[in-house]
Write a protein that holds these residues in place. Structure first.
Motif, PDB file in Angstrom:
ATOM      1  N   LEU A 121     -21.285  -0.629  34.324  1.00  0.00           N
ATOM      2  CA  LEU A 121     -21.048   0.589  35.115  1.00  0.00           C
ATOM      3  C   LEU A 121     -20.828   1.792  34.202  1.00  0.00           C
ATOM      4  N   LEU A 122     -20.029   1.613  33.155  1.00  0.00           N
ATOM      5  CA  LEU A 122     -19.783   2.700  32.205  1.00  0.00           C
ATOM      6  C   LEU A 122     -21.073   3.093  31.482  1.00  0.00           C
ATOM      7  N   ARG A 151     -13.357   9.020  35.181  1.00  0.00           N
ATOM      8  CA  ARG A 151     -12.728   8.377  36.341  1.00  0.00           C
ATOM      9  C   ARG A 151     -12.920   6.863  36.304  1.00  0.00           C
ATOM     10  N   TYR A 152     -14.109   6.425  35.883  1.00  0.00           N
ATOM     11  CA  TYR A 152     -14.341   4.983  35.798  1.00  0.00           C
ATOM     12  C   TYR A 152     -13.502   4.356  34.682  1.00  0.00           C
ATOM     13  N   ILE A 153     -13.314   5.077  33.594  1.00  0.00           N
ATOM     14  CA  ILE A 153     -12.472   4.556  32.514  1.00  0.00           C
ATOM     15  C   ILE A 153     -11.034   4.419  32.999  1.00  0.00           C
ATOM     16  N   ALA A 154     -10.561   5.385  33.796  1.00  0.00           N
ATOM     17  CA  ALA A 154      -9.222   5.270  34.381  1.00  0.00           C
ATOM     18  C   ALA A 154      -9.141   4.035  35.273  1.00  0.00           C
ATOM     19  N   HIS A 155     -10.208   3.765  36.022  1.00  0.00           N
ATOM     20  CA  HIS A 155     -10.237   2.570  36.875  1.00  0.00           C
ATOM     21  C   HIS A 155     -10.207   1.299  36.027  1.00  0.00           C
ATOM     22  N   VAL A 156     -10.958   1.296  34.927  1.00  0.00           N
ATOM     23  CA  VAL A 156     -10.973   0.132  34.035  1.00  0.00           C
ATOM     24  C   VAL A 156      -9.578  -0.144  33.503  1.00  0.00           C
ATOM     25  N   ARG A 157      -8.908   0.882  33.048  1.00  0.00           N
ATOM     26  CA  ARG A 157      -7.560   0.713  32.507  1.00  0.00           C
ATOM     27  C   ARG A 157      -6.587   0.273  33.592  1.00  0.00           C
ATOM     28  N   LEU A 200     -15.686  15.110  23.217  1.00  0.00           N
ATOM     29  CA  LEU A 200     -16.819  14.263  22.844  1.00  0.00           C
ATOM     30  C   LEU A 200     -16.982  13.031  23.722  1.00  0.00           C
ATOM     31  N   LEU A 201     -15.869  12.522  24.256  1.00  0.00           N
ATOM     32  CA  LEU A 201     -15.927  11.254  24.991  1.00  0.00           C
ATOM     33  C   LEU A 201     -15.674  11.405  26.484  1.00  0.00           C
ATOM     34  N   GLY A 202     -15.028  12.492  26.864  1.00  0.00           N
ATOM     35  CA  GLY A 202     -14.679  12.662  28.267  1.00  0.00           C
ATOM     36  C   GLY A 202     -13.353  12.048  28.629  1.00  0.00           C
ATOM     37  N   PHE A 203     -12.663  11.402  27.682  1.00  0.00           N
ATOM     38  CA  PHE A 203     -11.330  10.858  27.934  1.00  0.00           C
ATOM     39  C   PHE A 203     -10.567  10.804  26.608  1.00  0.00           C
ATOM     40  N   TYR A 204      -9.289  10.537  26.704  1.00  0.00           N
ATOM     41  CA  TYR A 204      -8.435  10.497  25.517  1.00  0.00           C
ATOM     42  C   TYR A 204      -8.322   9.058  25.018  1.00  0.00           C
ATOM     43  N   VAL A 205      -8.498   8.879  23.697  1.00  0.00           N
ATOM     44  CA  VAL A 205      -8.494   7.546  23.109  1.00  0.00           C
ATOM     45  C   VAL A 205      -7.133   7.199  22.514  1.00  0.00           C
ATOM     46  N   GLU A 247      -4.933   9.875  35.304  1.00  0.00           N
ATOM     47  CA  GLU A 247      -5.895   8.912  35.819  1.00  0.00           C
ATOM     48  C   GLU A 247      -7.261   9.509  36.147  1.00  0.00           C
ATOM     49  N   GLY A 248      -7.408  10.812  36.065  1.00  0.00           N
ATOM     50  CA  GLY A 248      -8.673  11.446  36.416  1.00  0.00           C
ATOM     51  C   GLY A 248      -8.478  12.929  36.640  1.00  0.00           C
TER      52      GLY A 248
END
Length: 444
Positions: free
Chosen positions: A67-68, A80-86, A236-241, A301-302
């Protein structure tokens, strides 16, 4: 369609049906055709739905990695999908020059970020990185990386993106030093490649390639501040690592909000209070020439799309600008609380009615002040002194005094004749000072 309409209506009239009625029937057919399905179509979609549900339930990491990968180019959806994964209990590992592939992949019970999800890193660059890694093994340093990849495909822009998002972190733990050394690494690799092209010996007197592993040191620089490091990751990634700007205030956000980006189901059409960081604020004009604004609020979360009509926009204009820019003195991101009506969209939308700093939440959202005293502290003199302090801070917040006899009872009393107080930090400080300990608690 007009030709079909004419044929249909003419045929109906020829069979004794009124022209108006025939036209109305055709309009219904056209409307249905916009989203009409035969049973075969419905059955096919039901089958696909079952397949995806089965995969998500029984092969969750692989399903979510796929999905990602599908949404790798859409960072709004990706975050948003990464937040769902976490939220589902799986870690998302950062990109890594030695471990990432083109797509997102499963590593144990975690998902590794794929190169395809990094902005400014194209397919050609990814192919070169993977080919060099497959041919000669894992990279050992920035200099080894630039020496082995195709500089025509992995240019400075690609290198900067990889450094900023943390893809070299397992080789070098200070991104600022790697960033500053990019030019040196590129020039060194180019010099070696030119020497190879003309068949000359290198500066090191013809030593075999293996000896090139004696890399120079990275330039000395202090590490990037957390704010800069996280901003680069988000870009660069769209989320915080490696963290989140809201991490330190997560408890306050949970206390003062009643909705997050992943808990909007069943809340549409209702007033909510959310919290986070404001980004992308832009101003426009209504048809009547009034100012209004649009923006994005990012929580842990998003995110939410914000629609700020003229009245709340003008009322909260200074705070909105300060929250987006980081304040007049550049103190960094300013977490805010936003209240308004939640509307269903992708991402969820809020019609804003009120905005405040998160730091003001306790004072402005408090509805009562509770003072917890031991019976030995509730003597006449103490209570008179307490009344005097409370009366000096008039307001609308109710006050309740809890008087406890240890091991026996707790009595809750109000302060007679006191209409209310302003539950400011100053009042709380003065009440606590009166009893020599923290006795005042704000209630929401």
């Amino acid at each position: 369609m007009q030709q079909q309409r004419d044929r249909f209506v003419e045929g109906c009239v020829g069979n004794g049906i009124e022209e108006t009625e025939a036209a109305n029937v055709f309009d219904l057919i056209v409307e249905f055709a916009g989203y009409g399905f035969p049973k075969a179509h419905s059955a096919a979609y039901a089958y696909i739905t079952y397949q995806t549900a089965y995969l998500k339930a029984n092969h969750r990491p692989e399903y979510l990695a796929a999905l990602l990968t599908i949404e790798a180019g859409n960072h709004d959806k990706l975050s948003r999908y990464i937040a769902h994964v976490r939220e589902s209990g799986l870690d998302v590992l950062p990109p890594d020059v030695n471990d990432s592939a083109q797509d997102f992949g499963v590593v144990g019970t975690a998902i590794r970020f794929g190169f395809a999800g990094i902005k400014n890193v194209g397919d050609g660059a990814v192919a070169s990185i993977l080919a060099a890694r497959d041919e000669e093994g894992r990279y050992t340093s920035l200099f080894d990386f630039t020496r082995r990849v195709d500089a025509r495909k992995v240019n400075r822009r690609v290198l900067e993106a990889l450094v900023k998002c943390g893809a070299f972190d397992t080789l070098h733990d200070n991104r600022a030093r790697v960033w500053a050394s990019i030019e040196m690494a590129v020039e060194r690799a180019a010099s070696e490649q030119r020497d190879r092209a003309v068949g000359q010996e290198s500066l090191f007197g013809g030593l075999p390639d293996a000896e090139w592993s004696d890399d120079p040191k990275l330039l000395e620089l202090p590490a990037w501040p957390d704010r800069e490091r996280l901003a680069n990751e988000k870009e660069l990634l769209g989320f915080y690592v490696s963290g989140h700007p809201l991490g330190e205030v997560a408890a306050e956000l949970a206390r003062y909000t009643d909705c997050t980006a992943t808990t909007t189901e069943g809340r549409y059409g209702r007033d909510v209070r959310v919290g986070g960081l404001l980004t992308g604020l832009r101003e426009t004009r209504t048809k009547r020439g009034k100012r209004m604004g649009f923006g994005t609020l990012e929580d842990l979360e998003g995110g939410f799309d914000l629609v700020i009509f003229s009245d709340p926009y003008n009322l909260h204009f200074d705070l909105l600008r300060a929250a987006e820019s980081g304040g007049e003195f550049g103190e960094g991101p300013i977490p805010i609380l936003v209240s308004g009506k939640l509307e269903e969209s992708d991402p969820p939308k809020i019609l804003v009615s009120e905005v405040m700093r998160l730091a003001e939440g306790e004072e402005r959202l408090t509805v009562n002040l509770r003072l917890r005293l031991m019976a030995s502290e509730a003597g006449c003199d103490s209570m008179e002194a307490l009344r005097s302090v409370l009366e000096s801070y008039p307001g609308d917040c109710e006050v309740f005094v809890h008087i406890t006899i240890p091991g026996e009872s707790e009595t809750i009393v109000s302060v007679g004749g006191l209409r209310g107080v302003d539950s400011s930090e100053e009042l709380k400080r003065d009440v606590d000072a009166l009893f020599g300990r923290a006795v005042a608690e704000r209630g929401l």
